[in-house]
Design a protein around this motif. Structure first.
Motif, PDB file in Angstrom:
ATOM      1  N   SER A   6     -61.422 -35.754   1.949  1.00 13.28           N
ATOM      2  CA  SER A   6     -62.494 -36.040   0.996  1.00 13.28           C
ATOM      3  C   SER A   6     -63.581 -34.989   1.137  1.00 13.28           C
ATOM      4  O   SER A   6     -63.711 -34.322   2.146  1.00 13.28           O
ATOM      5  N   VAL A   7     -64.321 -34.825   0.080  1.00 14.16           N
ATOM      6  CA  VAL A   7     -65.242 -33.704  -0.009  1.00 14.16           C
ATOM      7  C   VAL A   7     -66.621 -34.154   0.455  1.00 14.16           C
ATOM      8  O   VAL A   7     -67.077 -35.232   0.114  1.00 14.16           O
ATOM      9  N   GLN A   8     -67.273 -33.314   1.247  1.00 16.90           N
ATOM     10  CA  GLN A   8     -68.629 -33.628   1.697  1.00 16.90           C
ATOM     11  C   GLN A   8     -69.612 -33.417   0.547  1.00 16.90           C
ATOM     12  O   GLN A   8     -69.641 -32.373  -0.050  1.00 16.90           O
ATOM     13  N   SER A  40     -63.583 -26.064   1.918  1.00 18.00           N
ATOM     14  CA  SER A  40     -64.006 -27.334   1.315  1.00 18.00           C
ATOM     15  C   SER A  40     -65.119 -27.156   0.290  1.00 18.00           C
ATOM     16  O   SER A  40     -65.491 -28.116  -0.387  1.00 18.00           O
ATOM     17  N   SER A  41     -65.661 -25.936   0.154  1.00 20.21           N
ATOM     18  CA  SER A  41     -66.664 -25.757  -0.907  1.00 20.21           C
ATOM     19  C   SER A  41     -65.986 -25.679  -2.291  1.00 20.21           C
ATOM     20  O   SER A  41     -66.630 -25.851  -3.318  1.00 20.21           O
ATOM     21  N   ASN A  42     -64.685 -25.422  -2.313  1.00 23.08           N
ATOM     22  CA  ASN A  42     -63.952 -25.370  -3.585  1.00 23.08           C
ATOM     23  C   ASN A  42     -63.791 -26.776  -4.136  1.00 23.08           C
ATOM     24  O   ASN A  42     -62.849 -27.490  -3.806  1.00 23.08           O
ATOM     25  N   GLU A 150     -58.152 -34.388  -8.808  1.00 19.23           N
ATOM     26  CA  GLU A 150     -58.282 -35.310  -9.938  1.00 19.23           C
ATOM     27  C   GLU A 150     -58.425 -34.524 -11.234  1.00 19.23           C
ATOM     28  O   GLU A 150     -59.263 -33.630 -11.343  1.00 19.23           O
ATOM     29  N   TYR A 151     -57.615 -34.891 -12.198  1.00 17.96           N
ATOM     30  CA  TYR A 151     -57.645 -34.253 -13.519  1.00 17.96           C
ATOM     31  C   TYR A 151     -58.918 -34.657 -14.272  1.00 17.96           C
ATOM     32  O   TYR A 151     -59.350 -35.804 -14.221  1.00 17.96           O
ATOM     33  N   LYS A 185     -68.426 -36.907  -9.945  1.00 21.70           N
ATOM     34  CA  LYS A 185     -67.025 -36.883  -9.498  1.00 21.70           C
ATOM     35  C   LYS A 185     -66.797 -35.869  -8.383  1.00 21.70           C
ATOM     36  O   LYS A 185     -65.910 -36.022  -7.555  1.00 21.70           O
ATOM     37  N   LEU A 186     -67.595 -34.797  -8.404  1.00 23.07           N
ATOM     38  CA  LEU A 186     -67.397 -33.737  -7.421  1.00 23.07           C
ATOM     39  C   LEU A 186     -67.766 -34.196  -6.008  1.00 23.07           C
ATOM     40  O   LEU A 186     -67.427 -33.536  -5.033  1.00 23.07           O
ATOM     41  N   GLN A 187     -68.449 -35.314  -5.926  1.00 22.80           N
ATOM     42  CA  GLN A 187     -68.827 -35.823  -4.607  1.00 22.80           C
ATOM     43  C   GLN A 187     -67.596 -36.230  -3.814  1.00 22.80           C
ATOM     44  O   GLN A 187     -67.574 -36.092  -2.600  1.00 22.80           O
ATOM     45  N   ASN A 188     -66.605 -36.769  -4.511  1.00 14.69           N
ATOM     46  CA  ASN A 188     -65.482 -37.366  -3.783  1.00 14.69           C
ATOM     47  C   ASN A 188     -64.172 -36.616  -3.891  1.00 14.69           C
ATOM     48  O   ASN A 188     -63.372 -36.650  -2.985  1.00 14.69           O
ATOM     49  N   ASN A 189     -63.970 -35.990  -5.033  1.00 12.03           N
ATOM     50  CA  ASN A 189     -62.668 -35.394  -5.273  1.00 12.03           C
ATOM     51  C   ASN A 189     -62.775 -33.924  -5.655  1.00 12.03           C
ATOM     52  O   ASN A 189     -63.842 -33.461  -6.028  1.00 12.03           O
TER      53      ASN A 189
END
Ligand code: ASP
Ligand code: MG
Length: 459
Positions: A6-8, A40-42, A150-151, A185-189
């Motif tokens: 999961s994305v920080q 993980s910044s991507n 996620e699409y 959405k970018l917070q999680n996926n």
């Protein structure tokens, strides 16, 4: 199986764009997915259509394509996509193939509509399928290596006007919609979305022009206030000149926005020419590298670079038309050029280079690669002829020497033109920008001009 990464929410945001060759087949997409996983910044991925798909769609969107050919094209597109999905787990493969088939059924409908009544609107609807397919697949390949891909349908945020084929994005709307619909959405996926396509106020699909995915990615980076934009392609960065012309060409480590924008405009095919505009507005550094060999690094494009050499690169653009307009009435007259430009504007022709003398003006125009017809149509010529004498020349190439302080440095003209003193130079533009000196030569002299200049200027 590892838990899905999961994305920080606090980490920085890189928008990563992958071009057609980077998503051409399964191995290629897997390499891209690992690039995403390794940094993980991507968090936002923008994809082009798989290599070859947009070209098929362009053919499909043309007038009078026989039904048999339509079927073949759709079958070929399907083959490219299912060759990728077959490498995924069988349940994923089945579900993706269902999505592919239902998209292709829609596409078949559009193709039929187009053959009954051709419109620019349907053309865009057809062209958009490539990115719609590749983005769905990319998200699943991410999942297959335990990245929470996620699409996301970019048309929710990429609102444009209705100029089909070269739609203009509503930047303010993009920013608002991104904040509402995309940023959370970018917070999680890791979100995977489409380059190149948008949607007008009536809900119709639009496209931003061939190669427009780079520009989409840059606009999204700007709208989301991203920290970096990475353009992943099939070359290890921007070169001093086209390596196919001389093996002396080498990758550039760092280049300023100004110089890179000149290169993109003057033919270095590596970036869509508009890409750097949004990045420059928000001062977002842009990286260009090869998704095949990410370990080789690439080119950093940014505002401030450590070195500002006089000569940075040489770009070449072929298929230029030179229009010369001449009128004795121009002598001491005013308003003549305004009339000439009004005609060009009416036909949406964009002038590249311009030189003037007292009673004549020479203008150059870029003919998009592969176009069968010159942009300067008989209608345009006829309208200009109402004002003045007109001559049109084809078969020219534009050579742009790109660097820094070219208007200030001593001996620039001499270094360049002494090197090619056996070549006929048809027109020269120098002085408007300190970042370039451009001139036109005959198409047949283009490669040798670049090669000679590269040998001299980049010894
Ligand atoms: N797929 C589109 C094209 O081939 C857009 C892009 O790749 O940038 O032009
Ligand atoms: Mg491209």
């Amino acid at each position: 199986m590892n838990p899905v990464q999961s994305v920080q929410s606090t980490s920085s945001l890189t928008v990563a764009k992958f071009g057609g060759t980077s998503v051409a087949d399964f191995q290629a997409i897997l390499r891209c997915a690992n690039i995403i996983k390794n940094d993980s910044s991507n968090r936002l991925v923008v994809v082009s259509a798989s290599a070859g798909v947009t070209n098929y769609l362009v053919r499909l969107s043309q007038q009078g394509v026989p039904v048999d050919e339509q079927k073949d094209i759709i079958e070929n597109i399907r083959a490219i996509q299912v060759n990728i999905t077959q490498h995924l787990a069988s349940d994923v493969e089945t579900s993706l193939n269902q999505q592919i088939d239902s998209l292709l059924t829609e596409l078949t409908q559009h193709a039929l509509t187009q053959s009954l009544q051709y419109t620019a609107k349907t053309t865009d609807a057809i062209l958009a399928f490539g990115e719609q397919l590749s983005s769905r697949i990319f998200a699943q390949v991410l999942q297959s290596i335990d990245v929470s891909g996620e699409y996301f349908n970019v048309q929710q945020v990429m609102k444009t006007n209705s100029l089909h084929g070269k739609a203009v994005v509503e930047i303010n709307q993009l920013e608002e919609q991104c904040a509402q619909l995309l940023a959370p959405k970018l917070q999680n996926n890791v979100i995977v979305t489409q380059g190149f396509i948008g949607q007008d106020a009536q809900g119709h699909t639009t496209t931003l022009g061939r190669g427009g995915s780079d520009y989409s990615a840059a606009l999204l980076a700007e709208a989301l206030n991203g920290d970096n934009l990475s353009i992943w392609t099939d070359v290890v960065g921007i070169f001093t000149t086209d390596p196919r012309i001389t093996d002396q060409a080498r990758a550039i480590k760092e280049i300023s926005f100004g110089e890179a924008a000149e290169m993109a405009t003057f033919g270095a095919k590596i970036l869509h020419p508009a890409t750097l505009i949004p990045a420059m507005r928000r001062n977002i550094p842009v990286f260009v590298g090869s998704s095949k060999e990410p370990e080789k690094g690439g080119t950093q494009i940014k505002q401030k670079v450590d070195s500002n050499p006089t000569y940075r690169s040489i770009a070449l653009r072929r298929e230029q038309s030179l229009v010369t307009v001449k009128s004795p009435a121009m002598l001491h007259a005013s308003g003549f050029l305004a009339k000439v430009f009004a005609i060009l504007a009416k036909h949406e022709l964009s002038v590249d280079l311009i030189t003037t003398s007292e009673i004549s003006v020479a203008l150059t125009f870029d003919n998009p690669t592969g176009s069968t017809q010159s942009l300067i149509t008989n209608t345009v010529v006829a309208e200009l002829e109402q004002l003045c004498e007109v001559s049109v020349e084809h078969g020219l190439s534009l050579v742009a020497v790109i660097g820094n302080g070219l208007t200030l440095a001593k001996g620039v003209g001499r270094s360049i033109f002494e090197t090619i003193n056996d070549i006929n130079v048809r027109m020269i533009c120098h002085g408007a920008s300190a970042n370039n000196l451009c001139f036109l030569v005959d198409e047949n002299d283009a490669n040798s001009t670049v090669e000679k200049l590269h040998n001299t200027l980049f010894k």
